[in-house]
Structure formats: C-alpha cells, structure tokens
Design an enzyme around this catalytic site. Structure first.
Site, PDB file in Angstrom:
ATOM      1  CB  CYS A 121      11.901 133.552  76.638  1.00 51.24           C
ATOM      2  SG  CYS A 121      13.031 134.831  76.075  1.00 51.24           S
ATOM      3  CG  HIS A 248      10.948 130.819  73.374  1.00 48.67           C
ATOM      4  ND1 HIS A 248      10.518 132.042  72.902  1.00 48.67           N
ATOM      5  CD2 HIS A 248      12.205 131.029  73.858  1.00 48.67           C
ATOM      6  CE1 HIS A 248      11.472 132.938  73.098  1.00 48.67           C
ATOM      7  NE2 HIS A 248      12.503 132.352  73.675  1.00 48.67           N
ATOM      8  CG  ASN A 278      14.255 135.072  71.874  1.00 45.33           C
ATOM      9  OD1 ASN A 278      13.070 135.233  72.169  1.00 45.33           O
ATOM     10  ND2 ASN A 278      15.130 134.543  72.710  1.00 45.33           N
TER      11      ASN A 278
HETATM   12  N1  COA Z   1      29.141 137.375  65.573  1.00 46.15           N
HETATM   13  C1  COA Z   1      30.388 136.872  65.547  1.00 46.15           C
HETATM   14  N2  COA Z   1      30.964 136.305  66.595  1.00 46.15           N
HETATM   15  C2  COA Z   1      30.272 136.255  67.736  1.00 46.15           C
HETATM   16  C3  COA Z   1      28.979 136.772  67.851  1.00 46.15           C
HETATM   17  C4  COA Z   1      28.419 137.369  66.697  1.00 46.15           C
HETATM   18  N3  COA Z   1      27.184 137.885  66.687  1.00 46.15           N
HETATM   19  N4  COA Z   1      28.537 136.568  69.090  1.00 46.15           N
HETATM   20  C5  COA Z   1      29.508 135.939  69.768  1.00 46.15           C
HETATM   21  N5  COA Z   1      30.574 135.763  68.932  1.00 46.15           N
HETATM   22  C6  COA Z   1      31.854 135.143  69.248  1.00 46.15           C
HETATM   23  C7  COA Z   1      32.240 135.232  70.707  1.00 46.15           C
HETATM   24  O1  COA Z   1      32.806 136.496  70.991  1.00 46.15           O
HETATM   25  C8  COA Z   1      33.226 134.117  70.842  1.00 46.15           C
HETATM   26  O2  COA Z   1      34.450 134.560  70.354  1.00 46.15           O
HETATM   27  P1  COA Z   1      35.834 134.106  71.079  1.00 46.15           P
HETATM   28  O3  COA Z   1      35.868 132.603  70.954  1.00 46.15           O
HETATM   29  O4  COA Z   1      36.862 134.825  70.285  1.00 46.15           O
HETATM   30  O5  COA Z   1      35.695 134.581  72.495  1.00 46.15           O
HETATM   31  C9  COA Z   1      32.685 133.071  69.892  1.00 46.15           C
HETATM   32  O6  COA Z   1      31.789 133.752  68.993  1.00 46.15           O
HETATM   33  C10 COA Z   1      31.954 131.945  70.591  1.00 46.15           C
HETATM   34  O7  COA Z   1      31.062 132.529  71.517  1.00 46.15           O
HETATM   35  P2  COA Z   1      30.030 131.668  72.298  1.00 46.15           P
HETATM   36  O8  COA Z   1      29.130 132.577  73.096  1.00 46.15           O
HETATM   37  O9  COA Z   1      30.730 130.585  73.027  1.00 46.15           O
HETATM   38  O10 COA Z   1      29.231 131.071  71.045  1.00 46.15           O
HETATM   39  P3  COA Z   1      28.183 129.917  70.980  1.00 46.15           P
HETATM   40  O11 COA Z   1      28.597 128.903  70.009  1.00 46.15           O
HETATM   41  O12 COA Z   1      27.750 129.471  72.340  1.00 46.15           O
HETATM   42  O13 COA Z   1      26.953 130.682  70.319  1.00 46.15           O
HETATM   43  C11 COA Z   1      24.867 131.649  71.019  1.00 46.15           C
HETATM   44  C12 COA Z   1      26.385 131.803  70.959  1.00 46.15           C
HETATM   45  C13 COA Z   1      24.317 132.827  71.774  1.00 46.15           C
HETATM   46  C14 COA Z   1      24.319 131.667  69.597  1.00 46.15           C
HETATM   47  C15 COA Z   1      24.515 130.310  71.713  1.00 46.15           C
HETATM   48  O14 COA Z   1      25.219 130.207  72.902  1.00 46.15           O
HETATM   49  C16 COA Z   1      23.057 130.197  71.988  1.00 46.15           C
HETATM   50  O15 COA Z   1      22.251 130.116  71.104  1.00 46.15           O
HETATM   51  N6  COA Z   1      22.690 130.131  73.288  1.00 46.15           N
HETATM   52  C17 COA Z   1      21.299 130.059  73.695  1.00 46.15           C
HETATM   53  C18 COA Z   1      20.771 131.435  73.655  1.00 46.15           C
HETATM   54  C19 COA Z   1      19.312 131.505  73.844  1.00 46.15           C
HETATM   55  O16 COA Z   1      18.589 130.704  73.323  1.00 46.15           O
HETATM   56  N7  COA Z   1      18.901 132.522  74.601  1.00 46.15           N
HETATM   57  C20 COA Z   1      17.571 132.859  74.774  1.00 46.15           C
HETATM   58  C21 COA Z   1      16.874 131.891  75.670  1.00 46.15           C
HETATM   59  S1  COA Z   1      15.256 132.480  75.899  1.00 46.15           S
END
Ligand code: COA
Length: 321
Positions: A121, A248, A278
C-alpha cells in the site's frame, strides 16, 4: 544556466484514475460471498461503503493504461514524450514482464524504460520517490508514476476480516522534470521494517492476504504520525502550511486521526475510502485524480501524501502542485 541536479524539480502536471465498471456495496459483497457481516459493522469500523471489482480477465496493466491515458490527456503530454514508466503494484499481471512494460506497450510508448515497484500500500509513495530521484538525476524527463491493483484476486473471500476492506482500481500521475520554480516534489521519506512482515502479507502457501488488523492499526497511527512530522521538519514547514492531506485510503478512522494530528478541517482531507475501499498502491493517485479534477487541489497548493502497508513499509511525500 543549470549547474546542478538541485535545480530540477519533478512537477506533477497531470493526474488520472480508473475504476472498474462493477461496483459492489457492502450488502452486495456480503450476499455474493455469503459473509457473516453487515453494512453497519463495515461502515462503523472502516468507513467503507462500496468498492469496484475488476472484470474477469481485466489485469492491473489494463487499468493502469486507462489511468495513464487520462493523466497524459490532462497534462497535454503525448506518449512520444514519456521516457519512464513506473508501476507500483502488489498484484502484477505476472512475475515478468513487468506490469510497467505491459503498460508501455498498451500506450504505444517505444522509448525510455519501465519497471515495477513492490511496496504494497506504500507503493505509490515509493514510486513517486524513485521517479523524483531519477528525474533530478537527469535519467528521465517525463515519467508516468502509476499505482494499479486487483486485490479482488488475492483476498480470501471467506475471511470477513480482510475481504471487505479492499477494492480494485488504478491511478496515475505525469511527472515532468522542470528547471526552476516553486512547483514540484519537495521531499519524500521512505521507511521499511521487515521485522513486522507477518502482520500483513500474502500467505506464501495459500496466496491470499492475511492481516492482524489491530496490530496494523496500531503501527499505522504511530508510524504515519512520525513520518508526517519528518516530512514537515525536513522542509522547515508547519502543519498549517499544508493545504491538502491526500492519505492512503485504508480506513476512515486512520485518515481522520491523521487529519486531526495535522489540525486540518475535514474539508482539507481528501477521502475516497467510502467509495473505493482500500485500493492499495492505487489509492493515493486515485484520490489525487479526483481532487484535482473536481477543482479542490489547485496549482500552487501544498499537498501531503502518506501511506503504510505490508512490509511493513511506510512513507510520506510533500509536493507543491
Ligand atoms: N463483519 C463483522 N464482524 C467482523 C468482521 C466483519 N467484516 N471482521 C471482523 N469481525 C469480527 C471479528 O471476527 C471479531 O470478532 P470476535 O470478537 O468474535 O472474535 C471482531 O469483529 C473484532 O475483530 P477485530 O479484528 O479485533 O476488529 P477491529 O476493531 O480491530 O477492526 C479492522 C478490524 C480490520 C477494521 C481494523 O483492525 C483495522 O482497520 N485495521 C487496520 C487495517 C488496515 O488499515 N489495513 C490496511 C493497511 S494498508
């Protein structure tokens, strides 16, 4: 009389974007891939409402060429003037030839050189940095710098934690070596730390994206904040000098945190993640294309770009348009 490479600046003189025809909103993605998710969850955590998906057989080079044509047209530059093509992509058409070489052929460019850059990215910031250095070193005079991605081919459509985050598309800028003047790339700042490679990667065996979302989020907020400070300090500039933040586009919460850090009102932060999701290396040039074409970014404006991605890689670029 030009006496040294210090006198040359790489000026962004055109921008272009391309998005595949098919756009899927969150409900459509959930239905198509039978995901246990909801529009409300995705919007609240990421700000993403829809994404574009490449057609079967549509390659990164196809989208890159479309974006490049739009950027060349806006710049008023003929293909006979292009002497460098740099494509940032994590989803190349194939290992070789480079996607950039494919773009060269599709555009009908027969001179100069072409190569790809792999920095996930952060790819566009890396590519712009390389183009800037090569133009100032007089290795080229007019470069196409492109980000093009088909992440829909490398996400695991059974993993709701990652597949909803990405989209396909391409963005391009035309960068011309210009002697004298205020316009151009002021500086670029690149970083990598392979010790964190495992928190965001394409799994070697399964060939799909794996991510520890929380860890990536944590690194994003701290590393982007520090590289933005680094870019401003290197140029003796204040936060208030920045006219536009073009980040980004991974997650609305990360983008808003960066806008807040810079003290910028939301109107000065270019946001496309709601409609594009993204698009990895394509997200910054797509956002630049949107904000120059709708008249927000004007000639003379100071634009701050920043990105983080797999590697980990991260970086920033400051440019006066
Ligand atoms: N829909 C519903 N629930 C979802 C889900 C979806 N699409 N994706 C994950 N979950 C669930 C998980 O399974 C987890 O459930 P559990 O508590 O029962 O295990 C819960 O939501 C929390 O998951 P978690 O990964 O801890 O969520 P989060 O609050 O960290 O949000 C992201 C997830 C990916 C949105 C967040 O971590 C994020 O934005 N990270 C940065 C990602 C990024 O920018 N990546 C690219 C960089 S270039």
């Amino acid at each position: 009389m030009i006496s040294s490479s210090q006198d040359i600046r790489a000026v962004i003189i055109g921008t272009g974007g391309y998005l595949p025809e098919e756009a899927l909103d969150n409900d459509a993605v959930a239905a198509r891939y039978q995901l246990d998710t909801s529009d409300a969850w995705i919007v609240e955590r990421t700000g993403i409402r829809r994404r574009h998906i490449a057609a079967a057989g549509q390659m990164a080079s196809d989208m890159a060429a479309e974006a490049a044509r739009a950027a060349l047209a806006q710049a008023g530059v003929d293909v006979s003037e292009v002497d460098a093509i740099i494509v940032a992509t994590a989803t190349p058409d194939s290992a070789f030839p480079s996607t950039a070489a494919r773009v060269q052929a599709k555009l009908g460019v027969t001179q100069g050189f072409a190569f790809d850059i792999s920095a996930a990215c952060t790819g566009f910031v890396y590519a712009l940095s390389v183009a800037d250095a090569m133009l100032r070193a007089r290795q080229a005079r007019c470069a196409l710098v492109i980000g093009a991605e088909v992440f829909s081919r490398i996400v695991d459509w059974t993993d709701r934690g990652t597949c909803v985050l990405f989209g396909d598309g391409a963005g391009a800028v035309v960068v011309r070596a210009t002697e004298g003047g205020e316009r151009g790339v002021l500086s670029t700042h690149l970083h990598a730390d392979g010790n964190h490679a495992d928190i965001l990667l394409v799994d070697e065996v399964a060939g799909v994206v794996r991510m520890t979302g929380r860890e990536v989020f944590r690194h994003a907020v701290s590393k982007l904040a520090s590289v933005v400070d680094e870019a401003l300090a290197a140029n003796g500039l204040q936060k208030s000098d920045v006219k536009w933040l073009v980040p980004h586009q991974a997650n609305r919460r990360i983008i808003e945190a960066m806008g807040k850090k810079l003290g910028l009102p939301a109107e000065q932060v270019v946001m496309t993640v709601d409609r594009h999701a993204n698009t990895s290396a394509a997200s910054i040039p797509l956002a630049l294309a949107e904000a120059t074409r709708d008249g927000r970014i004007q000639q003379g404006d100071l634009v701050l770009m920043e990105a983080i991605g797999g590697g980990l890689t991260w970086g920033a670029a400051l440019a006066r348009f």
